[in-house]
Every structure is written in structure tokens, then in C-alpha cells.
Write an enzyme that holds these catalytic residues in place. Sequence first.
Site, PDB file in Angstrom:
ATOM      1  N   SER A 153      66.440 -10.818 -24.976  1.00  0.00           N
ATOM      2  CA  SER A 153      66.174 -12.074 -24.259  1.00  0.00           C
ATOM      3  C   SER A 153      65.691 -13.177 -25.195  1.00  0.00           C
ATOM      4  O   SER A 153      65.975 -14.357 -24.956  1.00  0.00           O
ATOM      5  CB  SER A 153      65.179 -11.853 -23.117  1.00  0.00           C
ATOM      6  OG  SER A 153      63.887 -11.561 -23.605  1.00  0.00           O
ATOM      7  N   ASN A 154      64.993 -12.823 -26.253  1.00  0.00           N
ATOM      8  CA  ASN A 154      64.608 -13.861 -27.228  1.00  0.00           C
ATOM      9  C   ASN A 154      65.832 -14.389 -27.962  1.00  0.00           C
ATOM     10  O   ASN A 154      65.932 -15.594 -28.229  1.00  0.00           O
ATOM     11  CB  ASN A 154      63.573 -13.307 -28.209  1.00  0.00           C
ATOM     12  CG  ASN A 154      62.171 -13.383 -27.646  1.00  0.00           C
ATOM     13  OD1 ASN A 154      61.605 -14.467 -27.496  1.00  0.00           O
ATOM     14  ND2 ASN A 154      61.607 -12.234 -27.299  1.00  0.00           N
TER      15      ASN A 154
ATOM     16  N   MET B 123      63.257  -3.301 -33.465  1.00  0.00           N
ATOM     17  CA  MET B 123      62.162  -2.332 -33.405  1.00  0.00           C
ATOM     18  C   MET B 123      62.196  -1.298 -34.531  1.00  0.00           C
ATOM     19  O   MET B 123      61.732  -0.171 -34.356  1.00  0.00           O
ATOM     20  CB  MET B 123      62.154  -1.645 -32.030  1.00  0.00           C
ATOM     21  CG  MET B 123      62.014  -2.616 -30.862  1.00  0.00           C
ATOM     22  SD  MET B 123      60.608  -3.751 -30.969  1.00  0.00           S
ATOM     23  CE  MET B 123      59.286  -2.664 -30.465  1.00  0.00           C
ATOM     24  N   ARG B 124      62.730  -1.671 -35.682  1.00  0.00           N
ATOM     25  CA  ARG B 124      62.649  -0.807 -36.866  1.00  0.00           C
ATOM     26  C   ARG B 124      61.790  -1.493 -37.913  1.00  0.00           C
ATOM     27  O   ARG B 124      61.911  -2.706 -38.114  1.00  0.00           O
ATOM     28  CB  ARG B 124      64.036  -0.546 -37.478  1.00  0.00           C
ATOM     29  CG  ARG B 124      65.041   0.073 -36.572  1.00  0.00           C
ATOM     30  CD  ARG B 124      64.637   1.409 -36.019  1.00  0.00           C
ATOM     31  NE  ARG B 124      64.509   2.466 -37.015  1.00  0.00           N
ATOM     32  CZ  ARG B 124      64.145   3.715 -36.721  1.00  0.00           C
ATOM     33  NH1 ARG B 124      63.868   4.030 -35.463  1.00  0.00           N
ATOM     34  NH2 ARG B 124      64.051   4.622 -37.663  1.00  0.00           N
TER      35      ARG B 124
ATOM     36  N   ASN C  14      59.881 -13.277 -37.451  1.00  0.00           N
ATOM     37  CA  ASN C  14      59.720 -12.241 -36.425  1.00  0.00           C
ATOM     38  C   ASN C  14      58.890 -12.817 -35.286  1.00  0.00           C
ATOM     39  O   ASN C  14      58.073 -13.716 -35.488  1.00  0.00           O
ATOM     40  CB  ASN C  14      58.993 -11.028 -37.021  1.00  0.00           C
ATOM     41  CG  ASN C  14      58.808  -9.908 -36.012  1.00  0.00           C
ATOM     42  OD1 ASN C  14      59.746  -9.554 -35.290  1.00  0.00           O
ATOM     43  ND2 ASN C  14      57.610  -9.356 -35.930  1.00  0.00           N
TER      44      ASN C  14
ATOM     45  N   HIS D  82      56.165 -11.431 -32.425  1.00  0.00           N
ATOM     46  CA  HIS D  82      55.351 -10.271 -32.089  1.00  0.00           C
ATOM     47  C   HIS D  82      54.561 -10.589 -30.819  1.00  0.00           C
ATOM     48  O   HIS D  82      53.954 -11.668 -30.721  1.00  0.00           O
ATOM     49  CB  HIS D  82      54.404  -9.936 -33.244  1.00  0.00           C
ATOM     50  CG  HIS D  82      53.572  -8.730 -32.967  1.00  0.00           C
ATOM     51  ND1 HIS D  82      54.074  -7.439 -33.053  1.00  0.00           N
ATOM     52  CD2 HIS D  82      52.288  -8.606 -32.561  1.00  0.00           C
ATOM     53  CE1 HIS D  82      53.125  -6.583 -32.720  1.00  0.00           C
ATOM     54  NE2 HIS D  82      52.036  -7.258 -32.416  1.00  0.00           N
TER      55      HIS D  82
ATOM     56  N   THR E 244      56.481 -10.446 -44.108  1.00  0.00           N
ATOM     57  CA  THR E 244      56.139  -9.974 -45.449  1.00  0.00           C
ATOM     58  C   THR E 244      56.087  -8.449 -45.379  1.00  0.00           C
ATOM     59  O   THR E 244      56.158  -7.875 -44.283  1.00  0.00           O
ATOM     60  CB  THR E 244      54.773 -10.531 -45.894  1.00  0.00           C
ATOM     61  OG1 THR E 244      53.772 -10.051 -44.988  1.00  0.00           O
ATOM     62  CG2 THR E 244      54.769 -12.053 -45.929  1.00  0.00           C
TER      63      THR E 244
END
Length: 216
Positions: free
Chosen positions: A13-14, A87-88, A104, A106, A138
Site C-alpha cells: 500500500s505504501n 521485510m528482509r 525506508n 518504519h 544505513t
Amino acid sequence: MKSIVILISGRGSNMEAIVGANIPGARIAAVISNRAEAAGLAFAAARGIYTGVVAHADYSERGHFDAALRAAIDVHAPDLLVLAGFMRVLGEDFVRHYAGRLLNIHPSLLPAFPGLHTHARALAAGVRVHGATVHFVTPELDGGPIVIQTVVPVLPGDNEDSLAARVLAEEHRIYPQAVRWFVEGRLAADGDGRIAVGGARTAAALPRHYPPLDED
Ligand code: GAR
């Protein structure tokens, strides 16, 4: 025109929010998943975006997976690589290769609640506010320089699902904004490794997003 590659693992969805933002000067070159069954792939394909799968399950060593993923990404010569529910955990070499062009999102107000199960942990901790963070990646897990954060209240009666939904709605606002700022060349690291947003407005009252969205 800036080339963007988006990595997903599931719903996407993002990624949809970023695609739907139609950011001027940006082209979504590819959406790549580590899981063939990721629902978001169909959305991207239906919009004519190249989709690919590099299945982590096919690789016995993380370094080999990272190398295959990197090869699949780099044929698109991305100016920006966007992790959108990917999700890795990526290895240090991979992260360094994309240094300064890897974002990313979060689902917590970092540095609170890095890692998994952020909403359950926020509820268990009894925090009054929760949120999400877009940051440069990072090698330190969920530890890179912060671009934008959004704050939502934790309400009486909230459960993991209700809190996650409230945060997700805001994720869909801050992630396209962060990508837009990147594409516009407005993100710069200051001497201390923090991110300054060039031309971002300041707000008299504390906004829900800091820096505020252009549309706030
Ligand atoms: C989002 O809430 C995102 O913040 C989170 O996974 C969800 C993906 O949803 N990401 C992480 O937890 C990264 N560690 P989406 O696939 O619908 O964008």
C-alpha cells in the site's frame, strides 16, 4: 527524470501511495518483491510498471540473495531505491552500494521500537503517541538519518489493528512526500549526519508531520 525502484514484500500500500502520487520528475522503473505472492505486484503490473521477483527462499546464503537482488535492481539504474514494506534485512555491502539513495519507512517513531511488532510493543509500553518514520537506510537496523516523521494518538480501546490502520493512513502521506523531496533535490545531510529539508515550511503550532507536508 529520476528513476525509482521500489521493493515490497506484501500488500504494497505504501508503494501504491507513491505510484499514485505521480511525482513530477520521477519514473517508477520497477517494483520488485522477495515473495512471488506479494499482492502489490498485481497493482504495479496493472499500471504497466515492470515487476520482478527475487525470492529469498531460493538462496541459502543472504549474501547471494543480496547480490541477485542488486543485479535485478541495477538494470534499472535507479537514482532512488525505496523500501516499502520490504521485510528482509539487507546486508552491509548492499546498503553501502545504495548509500544516500535508499529510503525506508518504519511503523514507529524511531528510535523507539525498531524491528518487528511495533504496534503491539507501543501498546504494551503504554505510549500516548505513536507514528511512523521515513529514514535513509544505513547498516544499522532502522537506524539511519530521519527524513520525516508522523505522529498519531494512541486512543483508549486501541488494539494492534486499529493502531496499525491509523499509522498506515499517515504513512501513505509521509512516504510520497519524502520521495518528492528527494526527487526535488531538497534532502541534504548536515555535518552531523542529520537530514535538512531545503525549503520546508516551519509551522507556528506543532504539526502532525515534522517537517510539515507541503500541503499542510
Ligand atoms: C507498513 O506499515 C510499513 O511501515 C511496514 O510494513 C507495512 C507494509 O505495508 N514496514 C516495516 O515494518 C519495515 N520494517 P504495505 O506493504 O501495505 O506498504
